[in-house]
Design an enzyme around this catalytic site. Structure first.
Site, mmCIF file in Angstrom:
data_model
loop_
_atom_site.group_PDB
_atom_site.id
_atom_site.type_symbol
_atom_site.label_atom_id
_atom_site.label_comp_id
_atom_site.label_asym_id
_atom_site.label_seq_id
_atom_site.Cartn_x
_atom_site.Cartn_y
_atom_site.Cartn_z
ATOM 1 N N ASP A 26 -17.331 40.963 53.405
ATOM 2 C CA ASP A 26 -18.698 40.731 53.866
ATOM 3 C C ASP A 26 -18.669 39.807 55.075
ATOM 4 O O ASP A 26 -17.689 39.080 55.301
ATOM 5 C CB ASP A 26 -19.562 40.149 52.750
ATOM 6 C CG ASP A 26 -19.232 38.693 52.445
ATOM 7 O OD1 ASP A 26 -18.053 38.418 52.132
ATOM 8 O OD2 ASP A 26 -20.123 37.831 52.519
ATOM 9 N N GLU B 82 -18.942 36.424 49.984
ATOM 10 C CA GLU B 82 -18.499 35.052 50.248
ATOM 11 C C GLU B 82 -19.448 34.319 51.185
ATOM 12 O O GLU B 82 -19.761 33.142 50.989
ATOM 13 C CB GLU B 82 -17.085 35.072 50.828
ATOM 14 C CG GLU B 82 -16.413 33.695 50.890
ATOM 15 C CD GLU B 82 -16.754 32.902 52.139
ATOM 16 O OE1 GLU B 82 -16.561 31.673 52.124
ATOM 17 O OE2 GLU B 82 -17.216 33.508 53.127
#
Length: 451
Positions: A92, A156
Site C-alpha cells: 500500500d 501500513e
C-alpha cells in the site's frame, strides 16, 4: 561494487526489476477506500501473490486483516534444519497528494536524472522488488540457504493496525529466527545503514464546537466564540516558541548518541526555504529520532475560495504525535488528549477521537544477524562500513513482532533514503540503491545461514 556472482546476477536482473516495479507502481493501492477503489489494492495484492508463486513459494495466501485490507503471505522452504527469515514489505502507498505538483504521473514509473519516479517506488513497493531480487540471485547461485517467509502488508501507511492484530491472533504464522523489514532506508545514497530505532506514533482527531451554527461576522463577531480561532489556539499550545513539541506531562526523550545528521545537509534534504529556521532544540538527530514531534496533518475549515463573512461554529483537525523509544504510545495518547481538552479556550466543547497508534521500537544491535548484515553490506558497498541510524517514522508492526517473538532478531533496511522524498510529491527510488541493497540482502541470507 566488487565483482561476485550474486552481484552480477542482481545487475543482470535490474531491467526486469524496472518492468516489475512499473507494473506494481501502476496500482493506486492507497488503503483509504473512500478515496481510492478497493480494486486497486486487491490488484496489487494479486500481483505480489503471483510473483511469490512464480518464485516457488508455498502456502501463498491473502490474509483478511481486521481493518478490512489484505496482507499477502508466502513460504519458501529451505534446507532441512535451516533457520527461518521473515522478509517484510508493504504494497500500500500514501495518496499522491497534489497530482499537479508531480513532474510525471504519480502512478507511472518514470526514469529521470538516474532515478525512477512514482508513488511507492521507494516506500515500499520497491521493497517488494528488493526481496524478489535477493531471492532470485541466491536461487541462481546455489540456492536459498534458509527458510523464507514473506509478508506484504496492505495498510501500513494508514496506521490502522490490521496486520498487527492478525499476527497476534495467529502467532505461529510469522514466527522466524530473524526478521528483515524492508521499509527503512540508508542515511544517504551509498552509505549502508541499518535503522535501529523507530519513533512510535499516535493520531487523534480533535473537534471544537462553540455555536449551534455559523453566524454573520459583522453582526456577531467580537463576542461570539469562533471555533476555528479556538482550534488554532489549541494547536498552537502544542509547540513552544522555538517550535519544540510541548504536550503537558510528556517526556522529552533522550539525546541521540549514534550517527549524527549535519544541519546543513538536513536543510538540503528537507528542502527548507532560505531564511526559514529549523524548529526545536538539540541536534538534528535528537529532534527527528529521539524526541517527540507533533504535526498538524490537516484542518477542516472553510477554504479561502468561496469563504463567507461568518463566525465558524465548528472546526476540526487531525493531529499526529511521534513518540521516541522509551515512551509508551498509549500513555502519550492519553496525555495528548488531556492536553487538547485542557487548552481549549472559552469553554468550547472539544471531542477527541483516536485514529491510530503504534509503539516505538529499539533493536538489539549486538545480535549475530547484525554481524552478518555488516559483512554483507561491506561487500555490497565496497569501502563503506555499515552505520546505525534512527528513523523518525513509525512501523508499528516491529513492536508487535518483537513482543510475539522476543528471541527473533529484527533488522530494518530499505530504499527510503532522503532523496527518495517518500510521502511527498515526486517520490523516487535510486536503481543503484535497489541493486546494492538486493545484493546486501542476498549475501546477508547466506552469511546468516552460516553463522
Amino acid at each position: 561494487m566488487s565483482s561476485n556472482p550474486v552481484a552480477e546476477t542482481v545487475a543482470s536482473l535490474i531491467p526486469r526489476a524496472k518492468e516489475e516495479l512499473t507494473e506494481l507502481v501502476a496500482f493506486k493501492s492507497v488503503a483509504d477506500f473512500e478515496q481510492f477503489p478497493r480494486s486497486e489494492s486487491e490488484g496489487a495484492a494479486r500481483w505480489v501473490a503471483d510473483a511469490l508463486r512464480a518464485e516457488g513459494f508455498e502456502d501463498v495466501a491473502f490474509l483478511d486483516t481486521p481493518d478490512g485490507t489484505q496482507s499477502v503471505y508466502g513460504f519458501l522452504p529451505g534446507p532441512e534444519g535451516a533457520k527461518t527469515v521473515l522478509l517484510y514489505a508493504h504494497y500500500d502507498v500514501q495518496p499522491p497528494l497534489d497530482e499537479s505538483a508531480w513532474r510525471t504521473p504519480p502512478f507511472e514509473l518514470t526514469e529521470r536524472d538516474g532515478r525512477w519516479y512514482g508513488r511507492g517506488s521507494a516506500d515500499c513497493k520497491g521493497g517488494v522488488i528488493m526481496h524478489l531480487l535477493a531471492l532470485r540471485a541466491l536461487k541462481a547461485n546455489g540456492g536459498v540457504p534458509v527458510h523464507v517467509k514473506v509478508i506484504a502488508e496492505g495498510s501500513e501507511e494508514m496506521g490502522t493496525g490490521g496486520l498487527e492484530r492478525y499476527a497476534e491472533a495467529h502467532p505461529e504464522l510469522l514466527r522466524a529466527d530473524t526478521i528483515v523489514v524492508g521499509d527503512a532506508g540508508n542515511f544517504r545514497v551509498g552509505l549502508p545503514t541499518v535503522t535501529t530505532t523507530l519513533r512510535g506514533m499516535t493520531m487523534l482527531r480533535v473537534q471544537v464546537d462553540t455555536l449551534e451554527g455559523n453566524l454573520h461576522s459583522g453582526q456577531f463577531g467580537g463576542a461570539a466564540p469562533d471555533a476555528l480561532a479556538a482550534l488554532i489556539r489549541v494547536l498552537d499550545s502544542l509547540r513552544a516558541e522555538d517550535g519544540s513539541t510541548t504536550v503537558d506531562g510528556l517526556e522529552q526523550g533522550a539525546a541521540w548518541d549514534g550517527l549524527q545528521y549535519d544541519e546543513e545537509q538536513f536543510r538540503k534534504d528537507a528542502k527548507v526555504l532560505d531564511g526559514v529556521e529549523l524548529i526545536g532544540s538539540g541536534t538534528v538527530a535528537d529532534r527527528i529520532w529521539s524526541r517527540p514531534a507533533v504535526t498538524v496533518l490537516g484542518i477542516d475549515c472553510p477554504p479561502v475560495v468561496g469563504a463567507t463573512p461568518s463566525v465558524q461554529a465548528s472546526a476540526r483537525a487531525l493531529v499526529s504525535l511521534r513518540v521516541p523509544p522509551g515512551v509508551d504510545a498509549a500513555g502519550a495518547t492519553k496525555l495528548l488528549q488531556a492536553h487538547l481538552e485542557a487548552h481549549t479556550p472559552w469553554g468550547g466543547r472539544v471531542r477527541v477521537e483516536q485514529v491510530g497508534q503504534g509503539q516505538a521500537f529499539s533493536a538489539d544491535t549486538t545480535s549475530p544477524a547484525y554481524a552478518a548484515m555488516a559483512r554483507a553490506m561491506a561487500v555490497a558497498y565496497p569501502g563503506q562500513e555499515m552505520q546505525y541510524a534512527g528513523q523518525g517514522g513509525s512501523i508499528p508492526l516491529c513492536n508487535t513482532l518483537a513482543a510475539l517473538y522476543p528471541r527473533a532478531e529484527i533488522l530494518l533496511i530499505g530504499l527510503s533514503e532522503p532523496e527518495a522524498q517518500i510521502h511527498a510529491v515526486n517520490e523516487s527510488v535510486s536503481p543503484e540503491e535497489l541493486e546494492r541493497l538486493s545484493v546486501a540482502e542476498a549475501l546477508f541470507l547466506r552469511e546468516y545461514a552460516a553463522s
